[in-house]
Design a protein around this motif. Structure first.
Motif, PDB file in Angstrom:
ATOM      1  N   GLU A  22      87.696   3.620   8.967  1.00 20.32           N
ATOM      2  CA  GLU A  22      89.003   3.689   9.631  1.00 20.32           C
ATOM      3  C   GLU A  22      88.878   3.933  11.127  1.00 20.32           C
ATOM      4  OE1 GLU A  22      90.934   6.816   7.504  1.00 20.32           O
ATOM      5  OE2 GLU A  22      91.128   5.640   5.672  1.00 20.32           O
ATOM      6  N   HIS A  41      97.018   7.318  17.017  1.00 20.04           N
ATOM      7  CA  HIS A  41      97.566   8.666  16.882  1.00 20.04           C
ATOM      8  C   HIS A  41      96.487   9.746  16.902  1.00 20.04           C
ATOM      9  CE1 HIS A  41      96.380   7.659  12.786  1.00 20.04           C
ATOM     10  NE2 HIS A  41      96.323   8.942  12.544  1.00 20.04           N
ATOM     11  N   VAL A  42      95.208   9.325  16.928  1.00 16.56           N
ATOM     12  CA  VAL A  42      94.125  10.305  16.886  1.00 16.56           C
ATOM     13  C   VAL A  42      93.779  10.763  18.304  1.00 16.56           C
ATOM     14  CG1 VAL A  42      91.709  10.672  16.252  1.00 16.56           C
ATOM     15  CG2 VAL A  42      93.202   9.384  14.728  1.00 16.56           C
ATOM     16  N   ARG A  46      89.897  15.970  20.739  1.00 13.14           N
ATOM     17  CA  ARG A  46      89.727  16.795  19.553  1.00 13.14           C
ATOM     18  C   ARG A  46      88.598  16.252  18.679  1.00 13.14           C
ATOM     19  NH1 ARG A  46      95.198  18.831  16.713  1.00 13.14           N
ATOM     20  NH2 ARG A  46      94.751  17.302  15.115  1.00 13.14           N
ATOM     21  N   VAL A  47      88.598  14.934  18.501  1.00 15.32           N
ATOM     22  CA  VAL A  47      87.564  14.298  17.678  1.00 15.32           C
ATOM     23  C   VAL A  47      86.184  14.534  18.298  1.00 15.32           C
ATOM     24  CG1 VAL A  47      86.643  12.062  16.933  1.00 15.32           C
ATOM     25  CG2 VAL A  47      89.067  12.560  16.666  1.00 15.32           C
ATOM     26  N   MET A  50      85.152  18.223  17.900  1.00 12.27           N
ATOM     27  CA  MET A  50      84.864  18.554  16.499  1.00 12.27           C
ATOM     28  C   MET A  50      83.510  17.961  16.070  1.00 12.27           C
ATOM     29  SD  MET A  50      85.510  20.102  13.815  1.00 12.27           S
ATOM     30  CE  MET A  50      86.984  20.956  14.285  1.00 12.27           C
ATOM     31  N   VAL A  75      80.929  15.062   5.668  1.00  7.53           N
ATOM     32  CA  VAL A  75      81.973  15.923   5.105  1.00  7.53           C
ATOM     33  C   VAL A  75      82.855  15.051   4.222  1.00  7.53           C
ATOM     34  CG1 VAL A  75      83.960  17.400   5.615  1.00  7.53           C
ATOM     35  CG2 VAL A  75      81.958  17.483   7.088  1.00  7.53           C
ATOM     36  N   ARG A  76      82.955  15.400   2.932  1.00  8.70           N
ATOM     37  CA  ARG A  76      83.856  14.644   2.066  1.00  8.70           C
ATOM     38  C   ARG A  76      85.089  15.482   1.817  1.00  8.70           C
ATOM     39  NH1 ARG A  76      85.192  13.175  -3.349  1.00  8.70           N
ATOM     40  NH2 ARG A  76      83.983  14.884  -4.219  1.00  8.70           N
ATOM     41  N   GLY A  77      86.230  14.950   2.191  1.00  5.90           N
ATOM     42  CA  GLY A  77      87.498  15.615   1.912  1.00  5.90           C
ATOM     43  C   GLY A  77      88.215  14.821   0.835  1.00  5.90           C
ATOM     44  N   GLU A  78      89.348  15.328   0.360  1.00  7.72           N
ATOM     45  CA  GLU A  78      90.032  14.608  -0.720  1.00  7.72           C
ATOM     46  C   GLU A  78      90.563  13.248  -0.260  1.00  7.72           C
ATOM     47  OE1 GLU A  78      93.564  16.768  -1.951  1.00  7.72           O
ATOM     48  OE2 GLU A  78      93.847  17.517   0.073  1.00  7.72           O
ATOM     49  N   HIS A  79      90.736  13.049   1.077  1.00  5.40           N
ATOM     50  CA  HIS A  79      91.235  11.751   1.565  1.00  5.40           C
ATOM     51  C   HIS A  79      90.156  10.852   2.154  1.00  5.40           C
ATOM     52  CE1 HIS A  79      95.125  14.187   2.204  1.00  5.40           C
ATOM     53  NE2 HIS A  79      95.045  13.757   0.967  1.00  5.40           N
ATOM     54  N   GLY A  80      88.894  11.270   2.108  1.00  5.71           N
ATOM     55  CA  GLY A  80      87.854  10.380   2.626  1.00  5.71           C
ATOM     56  C   GLY A  80      86.708  11.115   3.274  1.00  5.71           C
ATOM     57  N   LEU A  94      80.015   8.867  15.121  1.00  8.74           N
ATOM     58  CA  LEU A  94      80.926   9.374  14.087  1.00  8.74           C
ATOM     59  C   LEU A  94      81.660   8.210  13.440  1.00  8.74           C
ATOM     60  CD1 LEU A  94      82.597  11.968  12.907  1.00  8.74           C
ATOM     61  CD2 LEU A  94      84.342  11.169  14.503  1.00  8.74           C
ATOM     62  N   LEU A  96      84.829   7.603  10.430  1.00 11.72           N
ATOM     63  CA  LEU A  96      85.772   8.153   9.454  1.00 11.72           C
ATOM     64  C   LEU A  96      86.066   7.044   8.453  1.00 11.72           C
ATOM     65  CD1 LEU A  96      88.260  10.020  11.840  1.00 11.72           C
ATOM     66  CD2 LEU A  96      86.219  10.897  10.699  1.00 11.72           C
TER      67      LEU A  96
ATOM     68  N   LEU B  65      90.038  15.931  11.272  1.00 12.77           N
ATOM     69  CA  LEU B  65      89.750  14.504  11.227  1.00 12.77           C
ATOM     70  C   LEU B  65      90.551  13.811  10.114  1.00 12.77           C
ATOM     71  CD1 LEU B  65      85.871  14.742  11.789  1.00 12.77           C
ATOM     72  CD2 LEU B  65      87.595  14.204  13.501  1.00 12.77           C
ATOM     73  N   ARG B  67      90.897  14.285   6.854  1.00 15.88           N
ATOM     74  CA  ARG B  67      90.220  13.937   5.592  1.00 15.88           C
ATOM     75  C   ARG B  67      90.720  14.807   4.436  1.00 15.88           C
ATOM     76  NH1 ARG B  67      89.093   9.134   6.571  1.00 15.88           N
ATOM     77  NH2 ARG B  67      90.392   9.534   8.366  1.00 15.88           N
ATOM     78  N   GLY B  68      91.716  15.627   4.659  1.00 13.56           N
ATOM     79  CA  GLY B  68      92.245  16.486   3.592  1.00 13.56           C
ATOM     80  C   GLY B  68      91.391  17.713   3.342  1.00 13.56           C
ATOM     81  N   THR B  69      91.550  18.304   2.173  1.00 14.88           N
ATOM     82  CA  THR B  69      90.784  19.509   1.803  1.00 14.88           C
ATOM     83  C   THR B  69      89.305  19.163   1.622  1.00 14.88           C
ATOM     84  OG1 THR B  69      92.728  20.122   0.539  1.00 14.88           O
ATOM     85  CG2 THR B  69      90.764  21.457   0.198  1.00 14.88           C
ATOM     86  N   VAL B  70      88.416  20.004   2.167  1.00 12.23           N
ATOM     87  CA  VAL B  70      86.977  19.715   2.081  1.00 12.23           C
ATOM     88  C   VAL B  70      86.470  19.895   0.641  1.00 12.23           C
ATOM     89  CG1 VAL B  70      86.235  22.063   2.687  1.00 12.23           C
ATOM     90  CG2 VAL B  70      84.727  20.148   3.150  1.00 12.23           C
ATOM     91  N   GLN B  71      85.633  18.968   0.209  1.00 15.02           N
ATOM     92  CA  GLN B  71      85.070  19.063  -1.144  1.00 15.02           C
ATOM     93  C   GLN B  71      83.553  19.165  -1.130  1.00 15.02           C
ATOM     94  OE1 GLN B  71      87.115  15.643  -2.788  1.00 15.02           O
ATOM     95  NE2 GLN B  71      88.636  16.981  -3.736  1.00 15.02           N
ATOM     96  N   GLU B  72      82.927  18.451  -0.203  1.00 18.89           N
ATOM     97  CA  GLU B  72      81.467  18.472  -0.122  1.00 18.89           C
ATOM     98  C   GLU B  72      81.010  18.400   1.328  1.00 18.89           C
ATOM     99  OE1 GLU B  72      81.152  15.917  -4.287  1.00 18.89           O
ATOM    100  OE2 GLU B  72      80.540  14.989  -2.406  1.00 18.89           O
ATOM    101  N   VAL B  73      79.929  19.090   1.641  1.00 15.98           N
ATOM    102  CA  VAL B  73      79.301  18.962   2.963  1.00 15.98           C
ATOM    103  C   VAL B  73      77.821  18.697   2.725  1.00 15.98           C
ATOM    104  CG1 VAL B  73      78.755  20.099   5.156  1.00 15.98           C
ATOM    105  CG2 VAL B  73      80.940  20.564   4.045  1.00 15.98           C
TER     106      VAL B  73
END
Lengths: 121, 121
Positions: A22, A41-42, A46-47, A50, A75-80, A94, A96, B65, B67-73
Motif C-alpha cells: 500500500e 492522508h499519511v 510521522r512515518v 516511526m 510488525v504484523r497488525g490485524e490490518h496488515g 519501509l 506497508l 502506520l 496496521r491495527g492492533t499488533v499481533q506479531e513482531v
C-alpha cells in the motif's frame, strides 16, 4: 534521470509489482524522509520518525537477544504488515502491506528493491 | 500438573518440535517473566524487559502506520530471528531461532503454542 527520480522509480516499482503493497518509503537512520510513495492522508514525518525508532529498537533487541546486527523488522497488525529493512548507507526501506500480502513475496521484492537502492545511493 | 508446569511443557514442546528454536519465554506485557526455557547464560530479566519494550513499540508502530492492533513482531539479525507474538491475557510469547530456521514453520509452531497457552491461562 536524477538520483531522486531513480529512487522514486524503485519505490513505485515495489508497489506496482505487488498490489498488496500500500505504501513504501526510503528513510535515513536518523528519521528523515529520502523518497516516498505514500497515500496522501499519511503524514511523511510521522512515518519517517516511526521507522527510524523501529529500526533503532530492532537493533537493540537484536543485540540484547544475541541475534547480531539487525537486518529486518516486521510488525504484523490485524490490518496488515509494516516491514522495514536496512538498504545500505544508513538507509531504511519501509513497506506497508495489506493483511492479504504474501510475506515471502513481499520480502523477496523488498530485498530486490534494497539491492537496487544500494546501486543508486 | 500445575499451571506453571503446563506452561513450561508448552515452551519445551516449542523447542523440541523445531531444533532451530534456541530459546522461548512467556512474558507479561509489563515485562515480567512468567515461564521460560532459555539457555543458562541468558539473563531472564533483560530478555523479559526487551520483549515488553519490543511489544509496546510494535503496538505504537502498528497504530501509527495504520496496521491495527499488533499481533506479531519479528526482528531478523545476521545470526537469527527473535519473534514475539501476543498470546492472550496480556502475555507475550517470545522465541529466539537460528538463522537456518524456516520462518513459516516457526510462525505455525508459535501460533499453536500461543493457542495452548491461552487455554492454560
Amino acid at each position: 534521470m536524477s538520483r531522486v527520480d531513480n529512487l522514486n522509480r524503485i519505490l513505485r516499482g515495489l508497489q506496482t509489482g505487488s498490489p498488496d503493497v500500500e505504501a513504501s518509503a526510503l528513510i535515513s537512520e536518523d528519521g528523515l524522509m529520502i523518497a516516498s510513495a505514500l497515500p496522501q492522508h499519511v503524514d511523511d514525518t510521522r512515518v519517517a520518525g516511526m521507522t527510524a525508532t523501529l529500526s533503532s529498537l530492532g537493533a537493540r533487541a537484536a543485540s540484547e537477544l544475541e541475534r547480531g546486527t539487525v537486518q529486518e523488522v516486521l510488525v504484523r497488525g490485524e490490518h496488515g504488515y509494516a516491514v522495514m529493512l536496512a538498504s545500505g548507507s544508513g538507509t531504511l526501506l519501509l513497506a506497508l502491506a495489506s493483511k492479504q500480502a504474501k510475506l515471502g513475496l513481499l520480502f523477496l521484492d523488498m530485498r530486490r528493491a534494497a539491492d537496487d537502492i544500494r546501486k543508486v545511493l
